[in-house]
Write an enzyme that holds these catalytic residues in place. Structure first.
Site, PDB file in Angstrom:
ATOM      1  N   HIS A 142       7.976  -8.924   1.218  1.00 40.83           N
ATOM      2  CA  HIS A 142       7.436  -7.951   0.269  1.00 40.83           C
ATOM      3  C   HIS A 142       6.101  -7.397   0.766  1.00 40.83           C
ATOM      4  O   HIS A 142       5.884  -6.187   0.774  1.00 40.83           O
ATOM      5  CB  HIS A 142       7.262  -8.596  -1.106  1.00 40.83           C
ATOM      6  N   ARG A 151       0.231   1.547   4.455  1.00 44.91           N
ATOM      7  CA  ARG A 151      -0.740   1.589   5.561  1.00 44.91           C
ATOM      8  C   ARG A 151      -0.119   1.762   6.936  1.00 44.91           C
ATOM      9  O   ARG A 151      -0.834   1.832   7.931  1.00 44.91           O
ATOM     10  CB  ARG A 151      -1.567   0.285   5.571  1.00 44.91           C
ATOM     11  N   GLU A 208       9.124  -6.006 -10.775  1.00 40.32           N
ATOM     12  CA  GLU A 208       8.911  -6.920  -9.661  1.00 40.32           C
ATOM     13  C   GLU A 208       9.635  -8.209  -9.989  1.00 40.32           C
ATOM     14  O   GLU A 208       9.363  -8.837 -11.020  1.00 40.32           O
ATOM     15  CB  GLU A 208       7.411  -7.181  -9.430  1.00 40.32           C
ATOM     16  N   GLU A 210      10.019 -11.775  -9.881  1.00 34.97           N
ATOM     17  CA  GLU A 210       9.150 -12.920  -9.590  1.00 34.97           C
ATOM     18  C   GLU A 210       9.623 -14.126 -10.392  1.00 34.97           C
ATOM     19  O   GLU A 210      10.427 -14.015 -11.319  1.00 34.97           O
ATOM     20  CB  GLU A 210       7.692 -12.625 -10.012  1.00 34.97           C
ATOM     21  N   THR A 358       6.270 -10.686  -5.868  1.00 34.51           N
ATOM     22  CA  THR A 358       7.632 -10.174  -5.726  1.00 34.51           C
ATOM     23  C   THR A 358       8.395 -10.962  -4.669  1.00 34.51           C
ATOM     24  O   THR A 358       7.920 -11.131  -3.550  1.00 34.51           O
ATOM     25  CB  THR A 358       7.580  -8.697  -5.335  1.00 34.51           C
TER      26      THR A 358
HETATM   27 CA    CA Z   1       3.314  -8.923  -9.127  1.00 38.42          CA
END
Ligand code: CA
Length: 426
Positions: A142, A151, A208, A210, A358
């Site tokens: 992730h 980036r 996300e 998780e 994530t």
């Molecule tokens: Ca998060």
């Protein structure tokens, strides 16, 4: 003390189906409102909810040092404060009470009426009063995917990432149980090519995937938790959907990190599956790519093999599973996260919640957010019901599920299901 509750050969007199997430070996903990509007702490076997407050009043926990009202509360915080030995004694006792060979409650009709509920007779609440919520960023896949998008490939992982479990402090006030709908957030965002922000509804609402672990009182101010003791302070885990507004996040996150793009909602599955119940599903996590400082070096199997999936269900349509991942992909394990969190002496309390970050896996179908699955919207995800999604649309429901399976025993988390409503209007 042995965890007799995990005996894979134990059968229960409660009716269950073979593929239930909640066999007698699970015994999770939650908080629910009963048909009489009484709030109580409970557990669940199959599709039967069990009122632990009533069981305790009827004397079924005799011999275990518990205060009289320990289960007659609207949160598990005090029970969690009692510590691992007590959690274990209670789970073991529940396993005995509902063992098919035990006739005590099984043959007591009056007691059963008081103690047992069908799921449609109860309403699940938040299981803990969350004092503090911390979110980590511990999946290397992730972090690499998001870093590449924001980036470029060469700077995808920041220099600190392989040296410490990156995290930030979130808000506990917007943590909600499964079933509570949320509204599309509004905020500032910078459209492509613009130099000044505009205000409006987020167009890039995302989930996300998780998991979050819940701690007990662990340490005093100033006192770090050594990594080898960290698991003693982890009560259990829930599924965790950390809702995110990517456009708001992108504009606001420099230099102090996530803020309003993250704190409008995080949804959890309502039953906390204990670390004890997950014991049989231990596995190795990813090997460190760089040597870690001694306080972060963990030994033994500190990861857990938990299959995870995410589905999107548009209004009045069938769901489509858009992601299949696993908790074991997490690069920094929970022990490392907790050791790092407290290495400076930061105290951790009963009911604190720690998000994993994530949980993306190595393959494109295992990415744990729409940002990654649709690669910033460049590759829309096709839905079974027709249509496609770059991000989450109004009236979509996002559903996350998770379970472990080994030697014929399946331990699951149920689901966390949340509908995204249009922007809030007064
Ligand atoms: Ca998060």
């Amino acid at each position: 003390m042995p965890i007799t509750a995990n005996d894979p050969n134990r059968k229960t007199w409660i009716k269950t189906t073979p593929n239930t997430d909640f066999p007698i070996q699970n015994i999770p903990f939650g908080v629910f409102l009963t048909r009489d509007d009484i709030i109580t702490i409970g557990t669940r076997i199959g599709d039967t909810a069990i009122d632990l407050g009533a069981l305790h009043q009827l004397g079924y926990f005799d011999g275990i040092p518990l205060t009289d009202d320990i289960f007659l509360q609207d949160s598990l915080n005090d029970f969690i404060s009692d510590g691992k030995k007590t959690w274990r004694l209670v789970r073991n006792r529940i396993a005995e009470i509902f063992d098919e060979k035990n006739n005590t409650l099984k043959n007591n009709k009056d007691h059963k009426t008081e103690v047992l509920f069908a799921l449609d007779e109860i309403e699940m609440q938040l299981p803990v009063s969350v004092g503090d919520y911390t979110d980590f960023y511990s999946s290397i896949e992730h972090a690499t995917n998001v870093g590449t998008m924001f980036r470029g490939k060469d700077n995808a992982l920041m220099p600190n990432w392989l040296h410490l479990p990156v995290g930030y402090h979130g808000r506990s006030s917007s943590i909600i149980p499964s079933g509570i709908p949320i509204h599309r957030p509004q905020g500032q965002k910078l459209t492509n090519g613009a130099t000044e922000p505009i205000f409006g509804p987020s167009r890039l609402v995302d989930f996300e995937l998780e998991m979050a672990f819940i701690t007990t009182d662990a340490n005093a101010l100033g006192e770090p938790i050594p990594i080898e003791e960290a698991e003693d302070y982890i009560f259990g885990l829930v599924l965790f959907n950390d809702w995110s507004a990517r456009d708001i996040q992108k504009w606001e996150y420099v230099p102090l990190g996530p803020f309003l793009g993250k704190n409008f909602a995080s949804s959890i599955s309502p039953w906390i599956v204990t670390l004890d119940a997950l014991e049989p599903y231990r596995t190795n996590g990813p090997k460190p790519l760089k040597e870690q400082l001694p306080y972060l070096q963990s030994s033994g199997k500190k990861s857990f093999d938990i299959d995870l999936e995410v589905a999107i269900q548009p209004a009045n349509e069938k769901e489509t599973i858009v992601c299949k991942s696993n908790f074991k992909y997490m690069y920094w394990n929970m022990s490392q996260q907790l050791a790092h969190h407290t290495i400076n002496g930061c105290p951790v309390n009963s009911g604190d919640m720690m998000g994993s970050g994530t949980l993306s896996g190595p393959t494109p179908d295992s990415f744990g957010s729409m940002l990654e699955l649709s690669w910033r919207g460049e590759k829309p995800v096709q839905l079974k019901s027709g249509g496609s999604r770059k991000f989450i649309e109004d009236n979509d429901t996002v559903i996350m599920r998770g379970h472990c399976e080994k030697d014929g025993v399946r331990i699951g988390f149920g689901e966390v299901s949340t509908k995204l409503l249009p922007v809030f209007k007064k």
